[in-house]
Design a protein around this motif. Structure first.
Motif, mmCIF file in Angstrom:
data_model
loop_
_atom_site.group_PDB
_atom_site.id
_atom_site.type_symbol
_atom_site.label_atom_id
_atom_site.label_comp_id
_atom_site.label_asym_id
_atom_site.label_seq_id
_atom_site.Cartn_x
_atom_site.Cartn_y
_atom_site.Cartn_z
ATOM 1 N N LEU A 129 0.859 -1.303 0.005
ATOM 2 C CA LEU A 129 0.057 -0.026 -0.124
ATOM 3 C C LEU A 129 0.790 1.165 0.073
ATOM 4 O O LEU A 129 1.982 1.322 0.663
ATOM 5 C CB LEU A 129 -1.040 0.083 1.266
ATOM 6 C CG LEU A 129 -1.996 -1.207 1.544
ATOM 7 C CD1 LEU A 129 -2.654 -1.204 2.608
ATOM 8 C CD2 LEU A 129 -2.865 -1.119 0.421
ATOM 9 N N LYS A 130 0.407 2.131 -0.796
ATOM 10 C CA LYS A 130 1.234 3.658 -0.841
ATOM 11 C C LYS A 130 0.421 4.254 0.141
ATOM 12 O O LYS A 130 -0.846 4.458 0.005
ATOM 13 C CB LYS A 130 1.190 4.058 -2.192
ATOM 14 C CG LYS A 130 2.052 3.493 -3.227
ATOM 15 C CD LYS A 130 2.020 4.113 -4.615
ATOM 16 C CE LYS A 130 2.901 3.357 -5.586
ATOM 17 N NZ LYS A 130 2.772 4.182 -6.626
ATOM 18 N N ARG A 131 1.001 4.651 1.309
ATOM 19 C CA ARG A 131 0.542 5.782 2.194
ATOM 20 C C ARG A 131 0.816 7.186 1.933
ATOM 21 O O ARG A 131 1.893 7.375 1.513
ATOM 22 C CB ARG A 131 0.913 5.053 3.835
ATOM 23 C CG ARG A 131 0.754 3.720 3.739
ATOM 24 C CD ARG A 131 0.411 3.381 5.314
ATOM 25 N NE ARG A 131 0.229 2.120 5.606
ATOM 26 C CZ ARG A 131 -0.932 1.533 5.839
ATOM 27 N NH1 ARG A 131 -2.065 2.388 6.281
ATOM 28 N NH2 ARG A 131 -1.122 0.361 6.231
ATOM 29 N N GLY A 132 -0.170 8.057 2.476
ATOM 30 C CA GLY A 132 0.114 9.570 2.118
ATOM 31 C C GLY A 132 -0.618 9.895 1.197
ATOM 32 O O GLY A 132 -1.474 9.334 0.450
ATOM 33 N N ARG A 133 -0.290 11.335 0.971
ATOM 34 C CA ARG A 133 -0.759 12.031 -0.148
ATOM 35 C C ARG A 133 -0.051 11.530 -1.449
ATOM 36 O O ARG A 133 0.860 10.876 -1.769
ATOM 37 C CB ARG A 133 -0.208 13.317 0.110
ATOM 38 C CG ARG A 133 -0.974 14.325 -0.908
ATOM 39 C CD ARG A 133 -0.547 15.742 -0.207
ATOM 40 N NE ARG A 133 -0.347 16.527 -1.502
ATOM 41 C CZ ARG A 133 0.489 17.596 -1.456
ATOM 42 N NH1 ARG A 133 0.846 18.107 -0.393
ATOM 43 N NH2 ARG A 133 0.645 18.335 -2.602
#
Length: 60
Positions: free
Chosen positions: A50-54
């Motif tokens: 998963l890519k987290r953040g903005r």
């Protein structure tokens, strides 16, 4: 208003199995029983990262 009176706790919240809290006749619970999980693990043994953040913004 003073402090609330303490209510005795039994400590059984985490000792009670999660499945006992769920509605066994809910469509999603019934659907999960039909899934061939072994076949899914053979095709995708690793979880998708998963890519987290903005989200990345492309600049010109």
């Amino acid at each position: 208003m003073g402090p609330k009176p303490e209510t005795p706790q039994s400590g059984q919240l985490f000792g009670f199995p999660l499945i006992a809290h769920l509605n066994q006749h809910h469509p999603l619970i019934l659907f999960v029983a039909l899934i061939n999980w072994k076949a899914i693990y053979l095709v995708a043994p690793e979880p998708v990262p998963l890519k987290r953040g903005r989200p990345e913004v492309l600049r010109k």
